[in-house]
Enzyme design. Structure first.
Site, PDB file in Angstrom:
ATOM      1  N   SER A 134      12.589  50.299  44.199  1.00  0.00           N
ATOM      2  CA  SER A 134      11.373  50.693  43.482  1.00  0.00           C
ATOM      3  C   SER A 134      11.636  51.658  42.337  1.00  0.00           C
ATOM      4  O   SER A 134      10.768  51.851  41.488  1.00  0.00           O
ATOM      5  CB  SER A 134      10.366  51.325  44.458  1.00  0.00           C
ATOM      6  N   LYS A 210       9.457  58.592  44.285  1.00  0.00           N
ATOM      7  CA  LYS A 210       8.705  58.098  43.120  1.00  0.00           C
ATOM      8  C   LYS A 210       8.766  59.151  42.022  1.00  0.00           C
ATOM      9  O   LYS A 210       9.218  60.278  42.228  1.00  0.00           O
ATOM     10  CB  LYS A 210       7.240  57.810  43.474  1.00  0.00           C
TER      11      LYS A 210
END
Length: 332
Positions: A134, A210
Site C-alpha cells: 500500500s 500510511k
C-alpha cells in the site's frame, strides 16, 4: 803450625763460613724456612724472603678468611623461587578464576543488553516489517522501517506529510489473511523473545502504515479541476504517488475532526485507507492517540535504505481558517 793455617791433623770447623751459609740459604729458604722463618741475613737470604714473602700472606689470607667465616657468623643463602610445579599450579588457579569470573559476567551482560533493547523498543525506536504494497514505491513489501517512538512522549503530534504507523482503528485489516509457515520448536520461542524486546519485527501485530494527508481542523478534498487532492484549498504536488496511479479515483470532501488524522497510502490503487471508510463514524479518520510513531528510515534491505522525509508540498498548506467574525473594538 802457622798463624794463618790450620794445624795438620786438626778436626774440621763445624760452623760453615758466611759464603757457605748464603749458598745453603738460597737453596733451602724458598722451600722450607722462608714459609715460617723471617728473612735471612745476607743477599741470599733477601732473595729467599722475596720469593716466599708474597706467597705466605696470600695463602694465609685465603685460609684465614675461610676459617674466620666458619668460626664467626654463617653466610646467608639467596632465597630460592617457586619451583616449576608450583608455578604451574598458580597458573592453573589463575585460569580457573578468570573462567569463573567470565562465566558470572556473561549472564549479567545478556540481561543488561535485553533491558536496553526493551527500553529502546518501548520509548525510543522500534522496527516494523511491511507486509503489503500500500505504500509502494516509497516502501516496498518486506522492507523494515524504524519508527520513532520518543517524540510522542514529549507531546509531539503527527504532521502533514509524515509516514506513520498506527493501530488498526477497527476493521481496516478485516479480510486480510496472511499465510504463516510454522516454525520448528525452539525457533518459534527465540523469535517471540526477539520480537518482545524489539530486535525482530512482529509478524502478527495489527498495525498499519500510511501517509498523513490532513490533520485536525483541515479540510481535505478530491479533486480539483486538474484531478489533484487539496488541503485547505491548496493543491498537493505528490511525486511520491506510485507511477501510473492518479491521486484518487474516489471523490470526497472531509472536515477532519480535532484529534484525528486523514491518511492515505502512496499506492493509491492498492490502499484501503481513509477514502474507503468514509461512511463510518469520523468519516474514515483515525484517532491521533492510536499512532505508534513516525517512520523515519528504511533500514533493511541496505539497497532500499533511505530517510522518510516530509515532502515540500505540505509546507505550502495554510492553517485552517477560523470560523466566526472578530468583534470590532468599540471606541467611545
Amino acid at each position: 803450625m802457622g798463624s794463618r793455617g790450620r794445624p795438620r791433623g786438626a778436626a774440621p770447623d763445624p760452623q760453615p763460613g758466611p759464603r757457605a751459609a748464603a749458598r745453603a740459604g738460597s737453596r733451602t729458604g724458598g722451600r722450607g724456612d722462608g714459609r715460617t722463618d723471617g728473612p735471612a741475613d745476607g743477599p741470599g737470604g733477601g732473595r729467599a724472603a722475596g720469593r716466599t714473602g708474597g706467597r705466605t700472606p696470600t695463602g694465609a689470607g685465603r685460609t684465614g678468611g675461610l676459617a674466620a667465616a666458619g668460626a664467626g657468623t654463617s653466610v646467608p643463602l639467596a632465597p630460592s623461587g617457586p619451583g616449576r610445579a608450583e608455578r604451574r599450579r598458580l597458573a592453573r588457579r589463575i585460569k580457573r578464576r578468570r573462567r569463573t569470573r567470565t562465566a558470572g559476567e556473561v549472564p549479567l551482560l545478556v540481561v543488561v543488553a535485553l533491558l536496553i533493547a526493551l527500553l529502546l523498543k518501548t520509548f525510543l525506536v522500534q522496527a516494523f516489517v511491511i507486509p503489503s504494497g500500500s505504500m509502494e514505491q516509497t516502501i516496498r513489501i518486506g522492507d523494515r522501517v524504524l519508527v520513532d517512538k520518543l517524540t510522542p512522549w514529549f507531546g509531539a503530534e503527527p504532521e502533514r506529510g509524515e509516514v506513520v504507523v498506527f493501530k488498526d482503528p477497527g476493521g481496516w485489516l478485516r479480510g486480510e489473511t496472511r499465510r504463516v509457515e510454522p516454525d520448528p520448536v525452539g525457533v518459534k520461542q527465540i523469535k517471540q523473545a526477539l520480537t518482545f524486546i524489539g530486535l525482530l519485527p512482529s509478524a502478527d501485530e495489527q498495525d498499519l502504515i500510511k501517509r498523513v494527508i490532513a490533520v485536525g481542523g483541515d479540510t481535505v478534498k478530491c479533486c480539483d479541476a486538474r484531478g489533484r487532492v487539496t488541503v485547505n484549498g491548496t493543491a498537493l504536488d505528490e511525486p511520491y504517488v506510485s507511477p501510473g496511479n492518479s491521486p484518487s479515483e474516489v471523490t470526497f470532501e472531509v472536515k477532519v475532526p480535532k484529534g484525528r488524522l486523514f491518511v492515505m497510502g502512496d499506492h493509491r490503487a492498492n490502499s484501503a485507507d481513509s477514502r474507503f471508510h468514509l461512511g463510518e463514524p469520523f468519516h474514515g479518520t483515525i484517532p491521533q492517540e492510536g499512532v505508534l510513531g513516525r517512520a523515519v528510515v528504511i533500514a533493511w534491505p541496505f539497497d532500499h535504505w533511505r530517510k522518510l522525509e516530509v515532502p515540500a508540498t505540505f509546507r505550502q498548506v495554510p492553517e485552517p481558517a477560523r470560523r466566526g467574525r472578530r468583534r470590532g473594538r468599540r471606541v467611545a
